[in-house]
Design a protein around this motif. Structure first.
Motif, short mmCIF file in Angstrom:
data_model
loop_
_atom_site.label_atom_id
_atom_site.label_comp_id
_atom_site.label_asym_id
_atom_site.label_seq_id
_atom_site.Cartn_x
_atom_site.Cartn_y
_atom_site.Cartn_z
N HIS A 87 0.82 -1.21 0.00
CA HIS A 87 0.00 0.00 0.00
C HIS A 87 0.86 1.26 0.00
O HIS A 87 0.44 2.30 0.45
N GLY A 88 2.06 1.15 -0.51
CA GLY A 88 2.99 2.26 -0.50
C GLY A 88 2.50 3.57 -1.07
O GLY A 88 2.71 4.62 -0.45
N PRO A 89 1.84 3.57 -2.24
CA PRO A 89 1.43 4.85 -2.83
C PRO A 89 0.58 5.71 -1.90
O PRO A 89 0.75 6.93 -1.82
N GLU A 95 -1.62 14.85 5.73
CA GLU A 95 -3.04 14.82 6.06
C GLU A 95 -3.57 13.40 5.86
O GLU A 95 -3.00 12.61 5.11
N GLU A 96 -4.66 13.10 6.53
CA GLU A 96 -5.24 11.77 6.41
C GLU A 96 -5.97 11.65 5.08
O GLU A 96 -6.63 12.58 4.62
N LEU A 97 -5.83 10.47 4.46
CA LEU A 97 -6.57 10.21 3.23
C LEU A 97 -8.01 9.85 3.58
O LEU A 97 -8.28 9.23 4.60
N LYS A 98 -8.90 10.25 2.73
CA LYS A 98 -10.32 9.96 2.95
C LYS A 98 -10.76 8.84 2.01
O LYS A 98 -10.28 8.76 0.88
N GLU A 140 1.60 9.38 -0.25
CA GLU A 140 0.76 10.56 -0.47
C GLU A 140 0.37 11.21 0.85
O GLU A 140 0.40 12.44 0.99
N SER A 141 0.02 10.38 1.83
CA SER A 141 -0.37 10.91 3.13
C SER A 141 0.81 11.64 3.79
O SER A 141 0.64 12.70 4.40
N GLN A 142 2.02 11.08 3.64
CA GLN A 142 3.20 11.72 4.22
C GLN A 142 3.48 13.06 3.55
O GLN A 142 3.79 14.05 4.21
#
Length: 409
Positions: A221-223, A233-236, A227-229
Motif C-alpha cells: 500500500h505504499g502509494p 493529512e489523512e486520506l479519505k 501521499e499521506s506523508q
C-alpha cells in the motif's frame, strides 16, 4: 515434479492456513520437491463432526476421510508430499532434524516463538545443515512489541492502513474480509526463497529469512502512505472512485445484479467514452471538472449502461480503448471463455477445478502436477528414500504414533 526449474530443490514445509501454503504451492509448481511436515491433528479430527468448512468439501461431501477433503486445504497442497510427524516428541524432532540435513529450505509461518519452543529455530537448523535456508513468516515478525500477538489476515489488514482508504464515507471504513496480507506475504516469501537460494549459490552459506504478515501488507500500500506523508493529512475513503481518474467506478447493467467496472485514465478515454454513449455527456471536461461533477457523470453513465447487457457495454468500450470489465461472480469467472481458452484451472482434484499458476514458461506445466496428498501419504517414501529407514523402524514409529496416516482421534 520432474521438469520444473526448481526440480533439484528440497523444501520442508511447516506452513499452515493461507500465506505459507500458497508460497510453497507456487514453489512446488516451479518444480521444487515439497515435503509437507504435518502435525498428526493438523487437518482436524478423524471423524466428521458436523458443519461445513470454509470452501466446503472436495467432491461436495465429507466422505470417509473428511480431514483429507477440506477444499480450502486441498486447493493449496498440490505438488507436495505429506509426512505426518509429531514434532513435540523427542523422536519426531530428531527425525525432522535428520530431514533438514537433506533439505535446502525450511519454511514456516508459526507464531514468533513456536520454533524456539520446539528447539527447531535457526540455531538448531543451522547445526544440522549449515547451508539450510530458514524462512520464518510470523504475523508481526520475530521481534518487536507485537511479536507475541495472534495474527489473522482480516485483523492484520486494517492495521496496514488499507481500511482507511476503503469504504464509502469517513464513517464507514471497510475491510475486504479476504485477508489480502496472506497472498501478498506468499509472493514475498517466494521471492525471498529464490533470492536466498541465489545468494547461497554464490556464497555457500545458509540464511535466516525473516518476514512479517503486517509488513507485507504495508509494502503493498505504499502509494497511499507516501501521499499521506507528502500532504501531511489523512486520506479519505473514495469508495469506487480514484484520486487521479474520473469517472472511475462500477455501474449497473441490464439483468439481475449485473455490473461493469469503468475507468477513464485520461482525457482521451473520456472523449472515447462520450462517443460510445452517443455524445450524451460533454467531451470537453478537464479532469478537475470531471472530479467535481463525478456524481452527475455517474448518473449519466448509469442511465446508459443499465439499458444494456454487461458484455455489450464491455465490448463497446473496449473496442474504443476505454478500460472496462464485467464484474464476475465466481461461477461466471470460472466459465469465462478467455479463462477456459487458456486452461488456467487444472482438473487434478475430483469435481473441483483448482487455479493453475499464472507463470507460463517452457518448464512449467500442469501435466506432471500431483493432487493434494492424503495425510501421511509419503511417510514411508520420504523416511526410506531420504534417511534410509527400514520397514521395521517405520513400523515402530507408527506404533508410537510418532508418524501417522490418519488423525489419532
Amino acid at each position: 515434479m520432474t521438469s520444473g526449474p526448481l526440480k533439484d530443490i528440497r523444501i520442508l514445509d511447516l506452513t499452515h492456513v493461507w500465506a505459507g501454503p500458497l508460497a510453497t504451492r507456487i514453489l512446488g509448481d516451479l518444480g521444487a520437491e515439497i515435503v509437507k511436515i504435518e502435525a498428526p491433528m493438523g487437518r482436524g479430527p478423524r471423524d466428521y463432526r458436523g458443519g461445513i468448512p470454509i470452501g466446503g468439501f472436495v467432491g461436495r461431501e465429507p466422505g470417509d476421510e473428511p480431514y483429507n477433503n477440506n477444499a480450502a486445504f486441498v486447493k493449496l497442497q498440490r505438488n507436495k508430499k505429506s509426512v505426518a510427524i509429531d514434532l513435540k516428541t523427542k523422536e519426531g524432532r530428531k527425525i525432522f532434524l535428520k530431514l533438514v540435513v537433506h533439505s535446502d529450505v525450511v519454511i514456516e509461518n508459526f507464531s514468533a516463538t513456536a520454533m524456539t519452543d520446539l528447539r527447531l529455530d535457526y540455531r538448531y537448523l543451522q547445526k544440522a545443515n549449515a547451508q539450510v535456508i530458514h524462512v520464518a513468516m510470523p504475523g508481526f515478525g520475530l521481534t518487536g512489541p507485537y511479536k507475541n500477538r495472534v495474527a489473522f489476515g482480516p485483523t492484520v489488514e486494517p492495521m496496514s492502513g488499507l481500511a482507511q482508504i476503503m469504504g464509502y464515507s469517513e464513517d464507514e471504513p471497510r475491510s475486504t474480509a479476504m485477508a489480502l496480507p496472506d497472498p501478498t506475504a506468499a509472493l514475498h516469501a517466494v521471492s525471498a526463497v529464490l533470492t536466498a537460494l541465489e545468494k547461497r549459490a554464490r556464497t555457500g552459506v545458509g540464511e535466516l529469512v525473516e518476514m512479517s504478515l503486517l509488513e507485507s501488507a504495508v509494502a503493498a500500500h505504499g502509494p497511499w502512505i507516501i501521499e499521506s506523508q507528502l500532504k501531511n493529512e489523512e486520506l479519505k475513503p473514495l469508495g469506487n472512485r480514484h484520486p487521479a481518474m474520473a469517472p472511475h467506478g462500477v455501474y449497473p447493467c441490464r439483468g439481475n445484479d449485473q455490473w461493469v467496472a469503468i475507468a477513464c485514465r485520461n482525457d482521451q478515454d473520456w472523449i472515447n467514452l462520450s462517443c460510445c454513449m452517443g455524445n450524451k455527456i460533454e467531451k470537453e471536461l478537464s479532469l478537475e471538472d470531471r472530479k467535481s461533477r463525478h456524481g452527475e457523470i455517474d448518473e449519466q453513465i448509469t442511465a446508459w449502461s443499465s439499458m444494456r447487457d454487461p458484455e455489450d457495454v464491455v465490448m463497446t468500450l473496449q473496442e474504443n480503448q476505454v478500460p472496462a470489465g464485467h464484474v464476475r461472480s465466481t461461477p461466471e469467472m470460472t466459465a469465462d471463455p478467455h479463462v477456459q481458452f487458456r486452461e488456467f484451472f487444472v482438473p487434478i482434484e475430483k469435481d473441483t477445478p483448482i487455479p493453475g499458476n499464472p507463470i507460463k514458461m517452457s518448464q512449467i506445466s500442469p501435466t506432471d502436477w500431483t493432487s493434494c496428498p492424503r495425510l501421511g501419504e509419503h511417510n514411508e517414501e520420504v523416511l526410506e528414500g531420504w534417511l534410509g529407514f527400514t520397514p521395521e523402524q517405520i513400523d515402530r514409529l507408527k506404533s508410537l504414533d510418532v508418524i501417522v496416516d490418519k488423525p489419532p482421534r
